[in-house]
Design a protein around this motif. Sequence first.
Motif, PDB file in Angstrom:
ATOM      1  N   UNK A 161      -5.612   0.149  14.401  1.00 25.90           N
ATOM      2  CA  UNK A 161      -5.942  -0.129  15.798  1.00 25.90           C
ATOM      3  C   UNK A 161      -7.338  -0.740  15.883  1.00 25.90           C
ATOM      4  N   UNK A 162      -7.446  -1.796  16.664  1.00 27.57           N
ATOM      5  CA  UNK A 162      -8.728  -2.465  16.915  1.00 27.57           C
ATOM      6  C   UNK A 162      -9.322  -3.102  15.670  1.00 27.57           C
ATOM      7  N   UNK A 163      -8.507  -3.435  14.692  1.00 23.25           N
ATOM      8  CA  UNK A 163      -9.008  -4.176  13.536  1.00 23.25           C
ATOM      9  C   UNK A 163      -7.920  -5.137  13.068  1.00 23.25           C
ATOM     10  N   UNK A 164      -8.357  -6.228  12.429  1.00 24.94           N
ATOM     11  CA  UNK A 164      -7.415  -7.214  11.905  1.00 24.94           C
ATOM     12  C   UNK A 164      -6.830  -6.684  10.607  1.00 24.94           C
ATOM     13  N   UNK A 165      -5.505  -6.779  10.511  1.00 22.20           N
ATOM     14  CA  UNK A 165      -4.831  -6.203   9.346  1.00 22.20           C
ATOM     15  C   UNK A 165      -3.811  -7.179   8.786  1.00 22.20           C
ATOM     16  N   UNK A 166      -3.882  -7.359   7.478  1.00 19.95           N
ATOM     17  CA  UNK A 166      -2.888  -8.155   6.777  1.00 19.95           C
ATOM     18  C   UNK A 166      -2.066  -7.205   5.917  1.00 19.95           C
ATOM     19  N   UNK A 167      -0.772  -7.118   6.223  1.00 21.25           N
ATOM     20  CA  UNK A 167       0.108  -6.202   5.506  1.00 21.25           C
ATOM     21  C   UNK A 167       1.079  -7.006   4.652  1.00 21.25           C
ATOM     22  N   UNK A 168       1.142  -6.682   3.375  1.00 19.67           N
ATOM     23  CA  UNK A 168       2.108  -7.300   2.462  1.00 19.67           C
ATOM     24  C   UNK A 168       3.071  -6.215   2.036  1.00 19.67           C
ATOM     25  N   UNK A 169       4.353  -6.457   2.195  1.00 20.32           N
ATOM     26  CA  UNK A 169       5.323  -5.409   1.894  1.00 20.32           C
ATOM     27  C   UNK A 169       6.641  -6.005   1.462  1.00 20.32           C
ATOM     28  N   UNK A 170       7.315  -5.278   0.571  1.00 18.60           N
ATOM     29  CA  UNK A 170       8.699  -5.594   0.232  1.00 18.60           C
ATOM     30  C   UNK A 170       9.643  -4.806   1.129  1.00 18.60           C
ATOM     31  N   UNK A 171       9.263  -3.569   1.437  1.00 18.14           N
ATOM     32  CA  UNK A 171      10.068  -2.753   2.329  1.00 18.14           C
ATOM     33  C   UNK A 171       9.850  -3.230   3.766  1.00 18.14           C
ATOM     34  N   UNK A 172      10.849  -3.843   4.345  1.00 16.07           N
ATOM     35  CA  UNK A 172      10.696  -4.401   5.687  1.00 16.07           C
ATOM     36  C   UNK A 172      10.559  -3.319   6.742  1.00 16.07           C
TER      37      UNK A 172
ATOM     38  N   UNK B   7       0.802  -1.224   0.000  1.00 22.22           N
ATOM     39  CA  UNK B   7       0.000   0.000   0.000  1.00 22.22           C
ATOM     40  C   UNK B   7       0.827   1.262   0.000  1.00 22.22           C
ATOM     41  N   UNK B   8       2.082   1.187   0.392  1.00 20.97           N
ATOM     42  CA  UNK B   8       2.925   2.393   0.430  1.00 20.97           C
ATOM     43  C   UNK B   8       4.068   2.329  -0.569  1.00 20.97           C
ATOM     44  N   UNK B   9       3.950   1.432  -1.549  1.00 20.47           N
ATOM     45  CA  UNK B   9       5.067   1.221  -2.474  1.00 20.47           C
ATOM     46  C   UNK B   9       5.358   2.428  -3.352  1.00 20.47           C
ATOM     47  N   UNK B  10       4.322   3.239  -3.633  1.00 20.87           N
ATOM     48  CA  UNK B  10       4.525   4.379  -4.539  1.00 20.87           C
ATOM     49  C   UNK B  10       4.758   5.689  -3.807  1.00 20.87           C
ATOM     50  N   UNK B  11       4.982   5.616  -2.511  1.00 21.35           N
ATOM     51  CA  UNK B  11       5.152   6.840  -1.731  1.00 21.35           C
ATOM     52  C   UNK B  11       6.627   7.157  -1.523  1.00 21.35           C
ATOM     53  N   UNK B  12       6.925   8.434  -1.481  1.00 21.16           N
ATOM     54  CA  UNK B  12       8.277   8.828  -1.138  1.00 21.16           C
ATOM     55  C   UNK B  12       8.464   8.686   0.377  1.00 21.16           C
ATOM     56  N   UNK B  13       9.690   8.848   0.839  1.00 20.13           N
ATOM     57  CA  UNK B  13       9.998   8.587   2.247  1.00 20.13           C
ATOM     58  C   UNK B  13       9.198   9.479   3.175  1.00 20.13           C
ATOM     59  N   UNK B  14       9.070  10.773   2.834  1.00 21.41           N
ATOM     60  CA  UNK B  14       8.343  11.693   3.716  1.00 21.41           C
ATOM     61  C   UNK B  14       6.863  11.355   3.768  1.00 21.41           C
ATOM     62  N   UNK B  15       6.252  11.108   2.582  1.00 30.23           N
ATOM     63  CA  UNK B  15       4.831  10.759   2.539  1.00 30.23           C
ATOM     64  C   UNK B  15       4.588   9.444   3.252  1.00 30.23           C
ATOM     65  N   UNK B  16       5.503   8.493   3.079  1.00 30.60           N
ATOM     66  CA  UNK B  16       5.351   7.191   3.716  1.00 30.60           C
ATOM     67  C   UNK B  16       5.338   7.329   5.237  1.00 30.60           C
TER      68      UNK B  16
END
Length: 587
Positions: free
Chosen positions: A530-541, A509-518
């Motif tokens: 917070x208070x919800x189940x979240x599945x995050x897929x990322x290349x940037x660890x 979800x944040x792959x196209x963001x620059x460092x500041x925007x990210x």
Amino acid sequence: MQSKRTSDQPTGWSVYRRLLAYVCGYWPMFIVAFAGFALYAGTQTAAAKWLEHFIDAVESGNLDQRGWLALAIILIFFVRGLGTLLGNYGFSYVARAVVNRLRCQMFEHLLVLPCAFYQRHTSAELLSRLTYNVEQVTGAATDALKTAVREGLTVVGLFGYMLYLNWKLTLLFLLIAPLVGAVVGLTSKRLRRLSHGIQDSVGGISSAASEAIKGYQVVRIFGGAEAERERFHKVSERNRKQYMKMVVTQSISTPVVQMLVAAVVALLTYIAMSPSLLASMSTGEFIAFISAASLMAKPIRQLTEINSTVQKGIAAAESFFVLFDEQPEHNTGTRHLQQARGHLQLQQVSFTYPGSDTAALKSIDLEIRPGETLALVGRSGSGKSTLASLLPRFYEPTQGQILFDGHPLSDYTLSSLRSQIALVNQHVVLFEGSIAENIAYGALAGATPEQIQAAADAAMVSEFAQRLPEGLNTIIGENGLSLSGGQRQRIAIARALLKDAPLLILDEATSALDTESERFIQTALERVIANRSTLVIAHRLSTVERADRILVMEQGEVVEQGSHKELLEQNGSYAKLYRMQFNEEGA
């Protein structure tokens, strides 16, 4: 990719019969059209009868009939004009109604077809069916019927009148019926085959043009203009050749039928002028008989010419009905989710893409507890996005099952299941309209301006929207092409924030963001997860360090799991990936 055409496909008549069912839905207007062309056909016969009376009146010197004969001409042409108006309007009404119904039905069906269908067909091919093919279908369903009714009734009327004048001579016309049928039959199969080729070539033209237009930057940077030009010329040339083959086939069959009709008319003329027959008919009857026989040549020719229109339509209708017969997504669940807790369990889940021999997922066992954030990391092709696509049931597991709040996903209706899931993926899709309309998309359209503004603020959309002419109401064009990749992705995140679903899937979800925007987005995401189940897929660890648990995937399997700290201490695949990225970013 074009679907294969096999010998077990339905016959042309069965396809045409199915197509005519769409016309039958508009039978009142069809009756009006039929009545109009019945009037038109009647005037053809009336014209021959008028000629008979005219010649007999002149020959007998009965010139006092000139008044009603003159009025009869006006009446015949008035009725012909009225019939043509009713017939053309009626059939045109039916034609456009059928076009609209077919297009809407196809589009509605496309909305419920499974994801696997879209892997087998290009968007250009489907668009070609919606535009080009539907017009060919309409030609067979209505234009061909219009000609068949108008000219068919004309032939019936003239033939009946000829039977009335001299039934023995008229029966000669029946001699050409088997020959005409044989010519039509021989050309039908070839015309249908050529129509398939034309439709395929139109799809190829759409595909070649679409790819070159969408990828214009790559085409120009890498010098692909010449290659794309050659590819387009090749598919366009194929289309031209297919059309010319059809023209040749039509141009041969039509003159052959005309010659058959002309031969019979010539034979009728020769026989009719024999002294014995001339003695049994008045001059008016003889001239009217020959005139009626000659008038039949045109409608018979037009009746044979509609064969090509019908074959084009049948070929196009096959492509429609093949699509209509595609099974929609399995939606047999009866349980409705009102407000999910977000408890997700995958039990021995395996998945193989249709047509593939290699499993994309292999015996996956995992659990996401309500309110927990689970991250999936790994190299490209390890199965992360595939796993995420199973949760909204874009695909069904090949083996195993997925439980949501303790019940299999298949128990839930698709609409209620997906209403509990928000998704932000790497390839953002935006629609024609304003930024606000893209945030409050679909079922979210009832959101208040305040809610939309809050989501825009949280996703940092307001940061760039306030610099635009109309703020959140600024029109962004097709797929948001006027925006940067990061701006488009922030809109997608705002959309997910507005939905406020119990289960959130963030696929790069944040792959196209620059460092500041990210950094800003990460802060916003921390609030929303917070208070919800979240599945995050990322290349940037760096984006998953704060996840409750991290799963490392390789070749469709989970090879490691734990917290960021635990995985670094294990010094395995995750630690290796982390060090590699850290070194790259620090370089």
